[in-house]
Design a protein around this motif. Structure first.
Motif, PDB file in Angstrom:
ATOM      1  N   ASN A  61       0.774  -1.246   0.026  1.00 54.73           N
ATOM      2  CA  ASN A  61      -0.150  -0.020   0.043  1.00 54.73           C
ATOM      3  C   ASN A  61       0.840   1.356  -0.123  1.00 54.73           C
ATOM      4  OD1 ASN A  61      -2.079  -1.641   0.190  1.00 54.73           O
ATOM      5  ND2 ASN A  61      -3.028  -1.176   1.943  1.00 54.73           N
ATOM      6  N   ILE A  62       2.145   1.269   0.370  1.00 55.32           N
ATOM      7  CA  ILE A  62       3.007   2.323   0.119  1.00 55.32           C
ATOM      8  C   ILE A  62       3.208   2.594  -1.209  1.00 55.32           C
ATOM      9  CG2 ILE A  62       5.281   2.895   0.332  1.00 55.32           C
ATOM     10  CD1 ILE A  62       5.616   1.720   3.090  1.00 55.32           C
ATOM     11  N   VAL A  63       3.251   1.491  -2.124  1.00 53.90           N
ATOM     12  CA  VAL A  63       3.410   2.035  -3.456  1.00 53.90           C
ATOM     13  C   VAL A  63       2.117   2.527  -4.142  1.00 53.90           C
ATOM     14  CG1 VAL A  63       3.449   0.837  -5.746  1.00 53.90           C
ATOM     15  CG2 VAL A  63       4.752  -0.032  -4.168  1.00 53.90           C
ATOM     16  N   LEU A  64       0.883   2.069  -3.448  1.00 53.04           N
ATOM     17  CA  LEU A  64      -0.333   2.781  -3.857  1.00 53.04           C
ATOM     18  C   LEU A  64      -0.580   4.356  -3.541  1.00 53.04           C
ATOM     19  CD1 LEU A  64      -3.308   2.739  -5.051  1.00 53.04           C
ATOM     20  CD2 LEU A  64      -4.248   1.927  -2.752  1.00 53.04           C
ATOM     21  N   VAL A  65      -0.230   4.595  -2.260  1.00 55.53           N
ATOM     22  CA  VAL A  65      -0.291   5.855  -1.804  1.00 55.53           C
ATOM     23  C   VAL A  65       0.742   6.907  -2.549  1.00 55.53           C
ATOM     24  CG1 VAL A  65      -1.395   5.174   0.460  1.00 55.53           C
ATOM     25  CG2 VAL A  65       1.190   5.502   0.270  1.00 55.53           C
ATOM     26  N   MET A  66       1.748   6.402  -2.956  1.00 58.32           N
ATOM     27  CA  MET A  66       2.739   7.170  -3.763  1.00 58.32           C
ATOM     28  C   MET A  66       2.506   7.293  -5.124  1.00 58.32           C
ATOM     29  SD  MET A  66       6.237   6.151  -1.853  1.00 58.32           S
ATOM     30  CE  MET A  66       7.189   7.384  -2.678  1.00 58.32           C
ATOM     31  N   LEU A  67       1.669   6.132  -5.803  1.00 62.60           N
ATOM     32  CA  LEU A  67       1.427   6.149  -7.145  1.00 62.60           C
ATOM     33  C   LEU A  67       0.673   7.452  -7.611  1.00 62.60           C
ATOM     34  CD1 LEU A  67       2.191   4.684  -9.888  1.00 62.60           C
ATOM     35  CD2 LEU A  67       0.295   3.234  -9.066  1.00 62.60           C
ATOM     36  N   VAL A  68      -0.408   7.636  -6.964  1.00 63.57           N
ATOM     37  CA  VAL A  68      -1.284   8.601  -7.302  1.00 63.57           C
ATOM     38  C   VAL A  68      -0.990   9.877  -7.328  1.00 63.57           C
ATOM     39  CG1 VAL A  68      -3.608   9.721  -6.948  1.00 63.57           C
ATOM     40  CG2 VAL A  68      -3.274   7.119  -6.722  1.00 63.57           C
ATOM     41  N   PRO A  69      -0.075  10.320  -6.319  1.00 61.83           N
ATOM     42  CA  PRO A  69       0.379  11.806  -6.467  1.00 61.83           C
ATOM     43  C   PRO A  69       1.573  11.819  -7.462  1.00 61.83           C
ATOM     44  CG  PRO A  69       1.034  10.958  -4.499  1.00 61.83           C
ATOM     45  CD  PRO A  69      -0.033   9.898  -4.911  1.00 61.83           C
ATOM     46  N   LEU A  70       2.366  10.811  -7.613  1.00 58.87           N
ATOM     47  CA  LEU A  70       3.342  10.732  -8.667  1.00 58.87           C
ATOM     48  C   LEU A  70       2.945  10.840 -10.014  1.00 58.87           C
ATOM     49  CD1 LEU A  70       6.035   8.244  -6.905  1.00 58.87           C
ATOM     50  CD2 LEU A  70       5.964  10.691  -7.060  1.00 58.87           C
ATOM     51  N   PHE A  71       1.846  10.278 -10.162  1.00 54.75           N
ATOM     52  CA  PHE A  71       1.207  10.205 -11.376  1.00 54.75           C
ATOM     53  C   PHE A  71       0.635  11.626 -11.735  1.00 54.75           C
ATOM     54  CE2 PHE A  71      -1.378   9.260 -15.345  1.00 54.75           C
ATOM     55  CZ  PHE A  71      -0.412   8.600 -16.118  1.00 54.75           C
ATOM     56  N   ALA A  72      -0.039  12.132 -10.807  1.00 59.77           N
ATOM     57  CA  ALA A  72      -0.513  13.420 -11.318  1.00 59.77           C
ATOM     58  C   ALA A  72       0.466  14.770 -11.298  1.00 59.77           C
ATOM     59  CB  ALA A  72      -1.257  13.804  -9.777  1.00 59.77           C
ATOM     60  N   ARG A  73       1.577  14.441 -10.636  1.00 58.59           N
ATOM     61  CA  ARG A  73       2.903  15.102 -11.033  1.00 58.59           C
ATOM     62  C   ARG A  73       3.285  15.028 -12.450  1.00 58.59           C
ATOM     63  NH1 ARG A  73       6.326  18.792  -7.961  1.00 58.59           N
ATOM     64  NH2 ARG A  73       7.875  19.414  -9.374  1.00 58.59           N
ATOM     65  N   PHE A  74       3.503  13.708 -12.648  1.00 59.34           N
ATOM     66  CA  PHE A  74       3.671  13.488 -14.261  1.00 59.34           C
ATOM     67  C   PHE A  74       2.858  14.069 -15.117  1.00 59.34           C
ATOM     68  CE2 PHE A  74       3.285  10.436 -17.635  1.00 59.34           C
ATOM     69  CZ  PHE A  74       4.374  10.561 -18.323  1.00 59.34           C
ATOM     70  N   VAL A  75       1.673  14.136 -14.983  1.00 57.28           N
ATOM     71  CA  VAL A  75       0.692  14.526 -15.826  1.00 57.28           C
ATOM     72  C   VAL A  75       0.753  16.115 -16.007  1.00 57.28           C
ATOM     73  CG1 VAL A  75      -1.870  14.947 -16.199  1.00 57.28           C
ATOM     74  CG2 VAL A  75      -1.123  12.897 -15.576  1.00 57.28           C
ATOM     75  N   ARG A  76       1.065  16.643 -14.672  1.00 53.25           N
ATOM     76  CA  ARG A  76       1.302  18.176 -14.926  1.00 53.25           C
ATOM     77  C   ARG A  76       2.458  18.407 -15.680  1.00 53.25           C
ATOM     78  NH1 ARG A  76       2.369  21.335  -9.244  1.00 53.25           N
ATOM     79  NH2 ARG A  76       4.309  20.510  -9.295  1.00 53.25           N
ATOM     80  N   GLY A  77       3.657  17.761 -15.449  1.00 58.65           N
ATOM     81  CA  GLY A  77       4.764  17.771 -16.311  1.00 58.65           C
ATOM     82  C   GLY A  77       4.572  17.826 -17.977  1.00 58.65           C
ATOM     83  N   MET A  78       3.627  16.623 -18.386  1.00 58.10           N
ATOM     84  CA  MET A  78       3.335  16.450 -19.667  1.00 58.10           C
ATOM     85  C   MET A  78       2.690  17.863 -20.256  1.00 58.10           C
ATOM     86  SD  MET A  78       2.092  12.630 -20.088  1.00 58.10           S
ATOM     87  CE  MET A  78       1.439  13.252 -21.841  1.00 58.10           C
ATOM     88  N   ARG A  79       1.603  18.233 -19.270  1.00 63.13           N
ATOM     89  CA  ARG A  79       0.995  19.662 -19.849  1.00 63.13           C
ATOM     90  C   ARG A  79       1.886  20.677 -20.006  1.00 63.13           C
ATOM     91  NH1 ARG A  79      -4.352  20.488 -16.633  1.00 63.13           N
ATOM     92  NH2 ARG A  79      -4.962  18.570 -17.742  1.00 63.13           N
ATOM     93  N   ARG A  80       3.039  20.759 -19.261  1.00 61.13           N
ATOM     94  CA  ARG A  80       3.792  21.956 -19.344  1.00 61.13           C
ATOM     95  C   ARG A  80       5.028  21.829 -20.018  1.00 61.13           C
ATOM     96  NH1 ARG A  80       3.676  23.967 -12.818  1.00 61.13           N
ATOM     97  NH2 ARG A  80       1.290  24.295 -12.648  1.00 61.13           N
ATOM     98  N   ALA A  81       5.309  20.550 -20.746  1.00 63.18           N
ATOM     99  CA  ALA A  81       6.529  20.355 -21.310  1.00 63.18           C
ATOM    100  C   ALA A  81       6.971  21.249 -22.316  1.00 63.18           C
ATOM    101  CB  ALA A  81       6.485  18.852 -21.757  1.00 63.18           C
ATOM    102  N   ALA A  82       5.818  21.618 -23.082  1.00 60.60           N
ATOM    103  CA  ALA A  82       5.933  22.531 -24.208  1.00 60.60           C
ATOM    104  C   ALA A  82       6.632  23.978 -23.860  1.00 60.60           C
ATOM    105  CB  ALA A  82       4.853  22.860 -25.147  1.00 60.60           C
ATOM    106  N   GLY A  83       6.353  24.372 -22.729  1.00 62.01           N
ATOM    107  CA  GLY A  83       6.996  25.654 -22.368  1.00 62.01           C
ATOM    108  C   GLY A  83       8.409  25.522 -21.679  1.00 62.01           C
ATOM    109  N   ARG A  84       8.781  24.481 -21.557  1.00 65.72           N
ATOM    110  CA  ARG A  84      10.102  24.172 -20.854  1.00 65.72           C
ATOM    111  C   ARG A  84      11.171  23.702 -21.742  1.00 65.72           C
ATOM    112  NH1 ARG A  84       7.867  20.420 -15.816  1.00 65.72           N
ATOM    113  NH2 ARG A  84       6.888  21.804 -14.502  1.00 65.72           N
ATOM    114  N   GLY A  85      12.384  23.850 -21.328  1.00 65.51           N
ATOM    115  CA  GLY A  85      13.426  23.832 -22.047  1.00 65.51           C
ATOM    116  C   GLY A  85      13.877  22.158 -22.108  1.00 65.51           C
ATOM    117  N   PRO A  86      14.699  21.675 -23.287  1.00 67.43           N
ATOM    118  CA  PRO A  86      15.043  20.251 -23.285  1.00 67.43           C
ATOM    119  C   PRO A  86      15.483  19.643 -22.254  1.00 67.43           C
ATOM    120  CG  PRO A  86      15.606  21.479 -25.284  1.00 67.43           C
ATOM    121  CD  PRO A  86      15.019  22.499 -24.065  1.00 67.43           C
ATOM    122  N   ARG A  87      16.682  20.580 -21.458  1.00 70.27           N
ATOM    123  CA  ARG A  87      17.377  19.744 -20.415  1.00 70.27           C
ATOM    124  C   ARG A  87      16.279  19.589 -19.238  1.00 70.27           C
ATOM    125  NH1 ARG A  87      22.680  22.917 -18.306  1.00 70.27           N
ATOM    126  NH2 ARG A  87      23.048  22.225 -20.255  1.00 70.27           N
TER     127      ARG A  87
END
Length: 572
Positions: free
Chosen positions: A235-261
């Motif tokens: 369950n540690i994996v579960l409680v971490m997976l949801v916020p980590l994936f939400a952060r990843f989704v936010r990264g996808m949405r903002r990727a176009a406005g960030r640099g390659p590095r």
């Protein structure tokens, strides 16, 4: 705004000079993005481990109910002492000269309370397992298999390739380092330690998406009801997976406005995080996969042009490649096993529960006659008030923030897990296969709890009366809210810890797991002193020379369990 520093001028006079903007900005970035979160993590882990260790001096008898109640009260008193210190420090920053320290103290208080939340349950385990070196459930069930695998690893053998390898290998290392190779005692220590760290790890993951008070609310309301000391790493994996994936989704949405590095670093970190979690426990990925796909596709900026779409998809592809490389040692055998038609036929308590009931998970208790009276009847057409509140939270979150990364992630996980749950459940009778579908209860319940907390956050930010009250009495309101959350934390921790205190297996409760640990003879030939005091002269059970592995699938055929249940219903 430039930062002004003081320097010594001619004759020792102090004059102002402009600091290097890059140097000053670097210090601010370090304090905000590295120093602050690191301090919170250290405090959360320190409080969790320290409070758990403090429970070693409890002297009551864990096999007697009066001793159990006394120990729970002692833990509550100690919890209150630590919580009062944290809240008092926060109160001191409401007004006066300590106001400038309020942001740091708020971080420390929230992190400390998150550590206390799971430490209360871990401390109850320390008390419940006094006098025995055996882990929860003794040699039986999954603990027997884990300890056997760890022993095989110590002796240079491998484990079954389709099971996530991280915890068995960590258990083998821990046992060699701290228990002289005794994987049973090592597993007991790991169960207590990972239970204690459940709150800090959940808090650290949620701090990637929300501020400290809301991260604490996610831990207490969302994660704590699902804490499972028997195998807490799952369950540690579960409680971490949801916020980590939400952060990843936010990264996808903002990727176009960030640099390659920056995109490359973000993709690598996200992929590595998902890969490591997969190696710890991969089961949640099966149920979360549809929601992951939908949330990721919905986050691509389809209307912003070809370049923005390609950058966003490239960010996702990079993370997927890294995740595959990290988890390949387990993912490839798992996919091979799935393609060979391997089925899971083990049926336990929740297998026979009405399929739309998700308000409570009864863990891996065996199926029996008690399933006939479970779930309890609800107030509205069989649906309980708690479930109605969960659905209300879902509706508010979808109304106020349908495009927010966390709402998309949690709602997507819920919808995907629900569909897969019903898909496998509808074919149980035909295929005589369970495929662990009841585990979706935990995922769905967690996501709905998270959405309820987030709905409260969104509503408070959009309600004019709340904004005005916060502007006038914001600091006092935060202290009052944390005080309420602290009391809720104490109640949840006590209730959960009480559930795992030794109870006869005839009661069909989680307490049977610590009961089994107490009743086995110790490696030195003695019985647990508390077992001897309460169970008379009957002695304790002899452990087998080797761990008892999980029963073979033919010993727990789904059809046999189903026929047994039908016999109970018919009165046979």
């Amino acid at each position: 705004m430039d930062v002004v520093q003081e320097a010594a001028g001619p004759g020792g006079a102090t004059v102002g000079c402009r600091a290097d903007p890059d140097e000053a900005g670097g210090r601010r970035w370090y304090r905000r993005r590295i120093g602050g979160p690191a301090l919170e993590l250290v405090v959360a882990v320190g409080v969790a481990v320290g409070f758990t260790y403090w429970a070693r001096n409890l002297t009551d008898n864990p096999m007697e109910r009066i001793g159990q109640v006394s120990a729970l009260a002692a833990l509550q008193f100690r919890f209150a002492v630590v919580a009062v210190v944290l809240l008092a420090a926060l109160v001191a920053t409401v007004r006066g000269r300590f106001t400038r320290y309020r942001p740091v103290v708020l971080r420390v208080a929230c992190a400390g309370l998150a550590g206390l939340a799971s430490a209360l349950v871990a401390a109850a385990l320390v008390f419940a397992l006094r006098g025995t070196v055996w882990p929860l459930n003794g040699q039986y069930g999954d603990t027997g298999q884990l300890a056997t695998w760890a022993t095989d690893i110590i002796h240079g053998k491998g484990i079954q390739p389709f099971y996530p390898p991280a915890f068995p290998y960590l258990l083998a290392w821990w046992s060699q380092a701290f228990t002289g190779g005794n994987t049973w005692h090592g597993l007991q220590q790991m169960e207590i330690l990972t239970t204690a760290l459940y709150g800090p790890t959940a808090y650290a993951a949620w701090r990637l998406t929300v501020r400290p008070p809301w991260a604490l609310a996610m831990v207490v309301v969302g994660a704590m009801p699902l804490i499972a000391p028997y195998k807490p790493y799952t369950n540690i994996v579960l409680v971490m997976l949801v916020p980590l994936f939400a952060r990843f989704v936010r990264g996808m949405r903002r990727a176009a406005g960030r640099g390659p590095r920056r995109n490359a670093v973000g993709a690598v970190l996200a992929g590595a995080g998902f890969g490591v979690l997969f190696l710890v426990y991969s089961g949640w990925y099966v149920w979360a996969a549809p929601g992951m796909l939908v949330a990721a596709l919905a986050s691509v900026p389809w209307a912003r042009g070809r370049r923005a779409r390609l950058v966003s998809l490239g960010y996702a592809a990079g993370a997927a490649v890294v995740a595959f490389l990290v988890s390949a040692v387990n993912l490839i055998p798992l996919l091979t096993s799935a393609s060979s038609g391997t089925t899971d036929r083990y049926a336990y308590f929740d297998t026979y529960i009405e399929p739309t009931y998700i308000a409570m998970f009864r863990f891996n208790l065996p199926a029996g006659a008690t399933t006939l009276s479970w779930p309890p009847p609800g107030e509205l057409g069989g649906v309980g008030v708690f479930t109605l509140l969960l659905l209300a939270g879902l509706g508010v979150a979808l109304t106020l923030g349908p495009r927010l990364p966390l709402v998309m992630t949690a709602a997507g996980f819920t919808a995907g897990a629900w569909l897969m749950r019903m898909w496998f459940a509808q074919h149980m009778s035909r295929d005589h296969a369970v495929q662990l579908y009841p585990r979706t209860t935990v995922l769905i319940l967690y996501c709905l709890l998270v959405l309820c907390v987030y709905a409260a956050k969104l509503a408070s930010e959009r309600t004019r009366a709340v904004r005005e009250m916060t502007a006038r009495r914001g600091r006092v309101a935060v202290v009052a809210a944390l005080a309420s959350v602290t009391l809720l934390t104490a109640m949840i921790g006590s209730s959960t810890g009480n559930r795992f205190l030794p109870t006869s297996p005839s009661a069909q409760s989680a307490g049977s797991e610590t009961w089994n640990a107490q009743r086995l003879r110790q490696p030195d030939g003695s019985c647990s002193p508390y077992w001897a005091k309460t169970q008379g002269k009957g002695g304790c059970d002899e452990p087998t020379p080797k761990a008892v592995p999980n029963p073979a699938p033919t010993d727990h055929l789904f059809k046999g369990n189903l026929d047994d249940l039908i016999g109970v219903m018919a009165g046979d």
